[in-house]
Design a protein around this motif. Structure first.
Motif, PDB file in Angstrom:
ATOM      1  N   GLU A   1     -50.596  82.669  18.227  1.00  0.00           N
ATOM      2  CA  GLU A   1     -51.812  81.833  18.277  1.00  0.00           C
ATOM      3  C   GLU A   1     -51.458  80.363  18.068  1.00  0.00           C
ATOM      4  N   LEU A   2     -50.504  80.087  17.187  1.00  0.00           N
ATOM      5  CA  LEU A   2     -50.112  78.708  16.905  1.00  0.00           C
ATOM      6  C   LEU A   2     -49.296  78.097  18.036  1.00  0.00           C
ATOM      7  N   HIS A   3     -48.762  78.917  18.884  1.00  0.00           N
ATOM      8  CA  HIS A   3     -48.050  78.414  20.056  1.00  0.00           C
ATOM      9  C   HIS A   3     -48.999  78.130  21.225  1.00  0.00           C
ATOM     10  N   ARG A   4     -50.079  78.879  21.328  1.00  0.00           N
ATOM     11  CA  ARG A   4     -50.858  78.795  22.573  1.00  0.00           C
ATOM     12  C   ARG A   4     -52.293  78.284  22.424  1.00  0.00           C
ATOM     13  N   ARG A   5     -52.919  78.441  21.229  1.00  0.00           N
ATOM     14  CA  ARG A   5     -54.352  78.171  21.174  1.00  0.00           C
ATOM     15  C   ARG A   5     -54.841  77.495  19.886  1.00  0.00           C
ATOM     16  N   PHE A   6     -54.248  77.798  18.750  1.00  0.00           N
ATOM     17  CA  PHE A   6     -54.795  77.387  17.460  1.00  0.00           C
ATOM     18  C   PHE A   6     -54.027  76.209  16.872  1.00  0.00           C
ATOM     19  N   SER A   7     -54.739  75.092  16.642  1.00  0.00           N
ATOM     20  CA  SER A   7     -54.184  73.911  15.983  1.00  0.00           C
ATOM     21  C   SER A   7     -54.628  73.948  14.529  1.00  0.00           C
ATOM     22  N   MET A   8     -53.684  74.199  13.625  1.00  0.00           N
ATOM     23  CA  MET A   8     -53.994  74.412  12.211  1.00  0.00           C
ATOM     24  C   MET A   8     -53.858  73.129  11.405  1.00  0.00           C
ATOM     25  N   GLY A   9     -54.677  73.016  10.362  1.00  0.00           N
ATOM     26  CA  GLY A   9     -54.545  71.964   9.367  1.00  0.00           C
ATOM     27  C   GLY A   9     -54.553  72.592   7.983  1.00  0.00           C
ATOM     28  N   SER A  10     -54.362  71.784   6.964  1.00  0.00           N
ATOM     29  CA  SER A  10     -54.450  72.296   5.595  1.00  0.00           C
ATOM     30  C   SER A  10     -55.910  72.329   5.165  1.00  0.00           C
ATOM     31  N   ASP A  11     -56.177  73.103   4.136  1.00  0.00           N
ATOM     32  CA  ASP A  11     -57.536  73.253   3.622  1.00  0.00           C
ATOM     33  C   ASP A  11     -57.433  73.658   2.159  1.00  0.00           C
ATOM     34  N   MET A  12     -58.503  74.147   1.605  1.00  0.00           N
ATOM     35  CA  MET A  12     -58.536  74.523   0.196  1.00  0.00           C
ATOM     36  C   MET A  12     -57.402  75.494  -0.138  1.00  0.00           C
ATOM     37  N   GLY A  13     -56.589  75.133  -1.130  1.00  0.00           N
ATOM     38  CA  GLY A  13     -55.517  76.003  -1.581  1.00  0.00           C
ATOM     39  C   GLY A  13     -54.222  75.899  -0.802  1.00  0.00           C
ATOM     40  N   THR A  14     -54.168  75.059   0.231  1.00  0.00           N
ATOM     41  CA  THR A  14     -52.937  74.877   1.008  1.00  0.00           C
ATOM     42  C   THR A  14     -52.611  73.405   1.147  1.00  0.00           C
TER      43      THR A  14
ATOM     44  N   ILE B   1     -42.036  78.597  14.253  1.00  0.00           N
ATOM     45  CA  ILE B   1     -43.191  77.841  14.760  1.00  0.00           C
ATOM     46  C   ILE B   1     -42.865  76.359  14.586  1.00  0.00           C
ATOM     47  N   PRO B   2     -42.676  75.605  15.666  1.00  0.00           N
ATOM     48  CA  PRO B   2     -42.233  74.208  15.547  1.00  0.00           C
ATOM     49  C   PRO B   2     -43.175  73.319  14.744  1.00  0.00           C
ATOM     50  N   SER B   3     -44.447  73.598  14.801  1.00  0.00           N
ATOM     51  CA  SER B   3     -45.447  72.837  14.061  1.00  0.00           C
ATOM     52  C   SER B   3     -46.720  73.668  14.014  1.00  0.00           C
ATOM     53  N   ILE B   4     -47.496  73.487  12.956  1.00  0.00           N
ATOM     54  CA  ILE B   4     -48.769  74.206  12.882  1.00  0.00           C
ATOM     55  C   ILE B   4     -49.772  73.638  13.886  1.00  0.00           C
ATOM     56  N   LYS B   5     -49.435  72.535  14.535  1.00  0.00           N
ATOM     57  CA  LYS B   5     -50.274  71.967  15.585  1.00  0.00           C
ATOM     58  C   LYS B   5     -49.610  72.053  16.958  1.00  0.00           C
ATOM     59  N   TYR B   6     -48.669  72.929  17.099  1.00  0.00           N
ATOM     60  CA  TYR B   6     -47.896  72.998  18.341  1.00  0.00           C
ATOM     61  C   TYR B   6     -48.761  73.357  19.545  1.00  0.00           C
ATOM     62  N   ALA B   7     -49.872  74.033  19.333  1.00  0.00           N
ATOM     63  CA  ALA B   7     -50.754  74.391  20.446  1.00  0.00           C
ATOM     64  C   ALA B   7     -51.334  73.160  21.136  1.00  0.00           C
ATOM     65  N   VAL B   8     -51.372  72.024  20.428  1.00  0.00           N
ATOM     66  CA  VAL B   8     -51.858  70.782  21.041  1.00  0.00           C
ATOM     67  C   VAL B   8     -50.967  70.390  22.216  1.00  0.00           C
ATOM     68  N   LYS B   9     -49.688  70.645  22.109  1.00  0.00           N
ATOM     69  CA  LYS B   9     -48.740  70.307  23.181  1.00  0.00           C
ATOM     70  C   LYS B   9     -49.176  70.926  24.506  1.00  0.00           C
ATOM     71  N   LYS B  10     -49.524  72.202  24.477  1.00  0.00           N
ATOM     72  CA  LYS B  10     -49.955  72.893  25.687  1.00  0.00           C
ATOM     73  C   LYS B  10     -51.315  72.386  26.154  1.00  0.00           C
ATOM     74  N   ALA B  11     -52.255  72.265  25.214  1.00  0.00           N
ATOM     75  CA  ALA B  11     -53.617  71.860  25.580  1.00  0.00           C
ATOM     76  C   ALA B  11     -53.658  70.441  26.140  1.00  0.00           C
ATOM     77  N   GLN B  12     -52.778  69.579  25.653  1.00  0.00           N
ATOM     78  CA  GLN B  12     -52.777  68.185  26.067  1.00  0.00           C
ATOM     79  C   GLN B  12     -51.738  67.907  27.141  1.00  0.00           C
ATOM     80  N   ARG B  13     -50.961  68.950  27.497  1.00  0.00           N
ATOM     81  CA  ARG B  13     -49.977  68.863  28.592  1.00  0.00           C
ATOM     82  C   ARG B  13     -48.921  67.794  28.294  1.00  0.00           C
ATOM     83  N   LEU B  14     -48.335  67.913  27.113  1.00  0.00           N
ATOM     84  CA  LEU B  14     -47.332  66.962  26.658  1.00  0.00           C
ATOM     85  C   LEU B  14     -45.936  67.570  26.714  1.00  0.00           C
ATOM     86  N   THR B  15     -44.927  66.703  26.796  1.00  0.00           N
ATOM     87  CA  THR B  15     -43.559  67.165  26.600  1.00  0.00           C
ATOM     88  C   THR B  15     -43.321  67.342  25.104  1.00  0.00           C
ATOM     89  N   ASP B  16     -42.262  68.074  24.758  1.00  0.00           N
ATOM     90  CA  ASP B  16     -41.901  68.200  23.353  1.00  0.00           C
ATOM     91  C   ASP B  16     -41.649  66.819  22.743  1.00  0.00           C
TER      92      ASP B  16
END
Length: 389
Positions: free
Chosen positions: A91-104, A118-133
């Motif tokens: 999910e973190l590779h293809r669809r879900f961009s995670m952030g921190s929240d209560m307790g993390t 997992i390269p980054s908890i926001k790695y899914a942004v790369k695919k959604a925004q069509r960016l290079t690494d």
């Protein structure tokens, strides 16, 4: 329609969930909680609130929220969280961009994710925004740049809350220096305080679960922010301690900022609040009954999914431009966005003779998701013409 992905570790002792509010956009964004007693239903409600934040900003992103039912202070918390991140690998590779929240914490989530491929908890942004690494990581590196006493990652949510609060005070008719009463001095509260310090806005009272400190001439924010995060507020200014933490709600201020916990203000306190404006940054920081009581008294309220929009706004400012921005540009853009959004919010409320919350829902209803378009780059509050009509 809400989609829930359920997790349980091999021992059966750790349960978690990822709630997607809908599948209408290419990217879903939201934080990760670690909280005892957390439920799938609570995460679903929070995911829905995240969708409102994206829609208000005109982003092609939907809401999500995830977390585990676990005490972050208990032994084994890191292992429990790491196992949950491994479950979210795809999910973190293809669809879900995670952030921190209560307790993390952001840095902990990034470290645990990297250890599980997992390269980054926001790695899914790369695919959604069509960016290079290269482009993706250049933008992400901006979050670690220090601006003042904190990094951009630490400041981004609170910075928007700062400027939403100032905008609310101005909309309420405050023409001179704006005086602030601040509830909460955790991650969000400290970041908002840093923004007030930068803007030379006096904070006359601060409270947390441990107590309240106040000074009608303004507290020494620079000294308070230089202390270790998590230090109880009464220890930050021991010569300014008030007998009760509820003293915050009677402080002579122009705007009350709610930056910690749910239902911070009772209806009874709302009926006596001396501030002409309230800005809510914490999720569900103000119960609807208290919000209605304030509205009936003519107190202007910035609802939680406007005051708490800073994380989403910063992603638009990081990933929307054609070239990676500097951290200072992200903060400056966030301030401009917040002022325009709050102006639009109260103008819409006046035009339709309704509450700010209902006005905010009208703003959110303007945006339609497009599964084939990039996630970021179309926020109306960052264009020369301002908000759309």
């Amino acid at each position: 329609m809400t989609q829930i992905l359920s997790y349980e570790d091999a021992s059966g002792e750790v349960r978690g969930w990822l709630a997607y509010d809908s599948a209408s956009a290419p990217l879903a964004a939201g934080g990760c909680r670690m909280q005892p007693g957390l439920s799938a239903g609570e995460l679903s409600a929070l995911a829905s609130a995240m969708t409102l934040k994206q829609r208000v900003l005109g982003l092609n992103v939907t809401g999500a929220k995830c977390g585990i039912d676990y005490d972050p202070r208990a032994p084994g918390a890191q292992e429990a969280l790491g196992g949950f991140l491994a479950f979210l690998h795809d999910e973190l590779h293809r669809r879900f961009s995670m952030g921190s929240d209560m307790g993390t914490r952001w840095d902990t989530l990034q470290r645990l994710a990297a250890a599980r491929g997992i390269p980054s908890i926001k790695y899914a942004v790369k695919k959604a925004q069509r960016l290079t690494d290269e482009d993706f990581f250049a933008r992400m590196a901006c979050l670690e740049d220090r601006v003042g006493l904190l990094t951009l990652s630490q400041r981004r949510a609170g910075h928007v809350l700062t400027h939403a609060a100032i905008g609310a005070a101005r909309a309420a008719g405050v023409n001179g220096p704006v005086r602030v009463a601040l509830q909460g001095f955790g991650t969000l509260g400290r970041a908002a305080a840093h923004g007030f310090l930068d803007e030379n806005v006096p904070v006359v009272a601060v409270a947390d679960e441990h107590g309240c400190v106040a000074d009608p001439h303004g507290l020494d924010l620079a000294r308070m922010l230089a202390t270790e995060p998590g230090t109880p507020v009464p220890r930050l200014a021991p010569d300014r301690v008030r007998p009760q933490r509820e003293s915050l709600f009677t402080a002579e201020a122009d705007v009350l900022v709610l930056a910690a916990g749910a239902d911070a203000l009772t209806v009874q306190a709302a009926d006596r609040l001396p501030c002409p404006a309230v800005a809510v940054g914490a999720n569900y920081g103000l119960a609807e009954s208290a919000e209605q009581a304030l509205h009936e008294r003519g107190v202007l309220v910035v609802p939680d999914f406007i005051g708490g929009i800073g994380g989403s706004a910063s992603m638009e400012l990081l990933f929307g431009p054609a070239r990676p921005p500097a951290a200072e540009q992200v903060l400056a853009g966030s301030a401009r966005l917040a002022r325009r959004l709050v102006d639009d919010l109260f103008a819409t409320a006046r035009r339709h003779a309704t509450t700010p919350r209902r006005a905010a829902l009208r703003l959110a209803a303007r945006t339609e998701a497009d599964a084939d378009a990039p996630a970021y780059g179309r926020c109306p509050y960052l264009t020369a013409g301002g908000a759309r009509t």
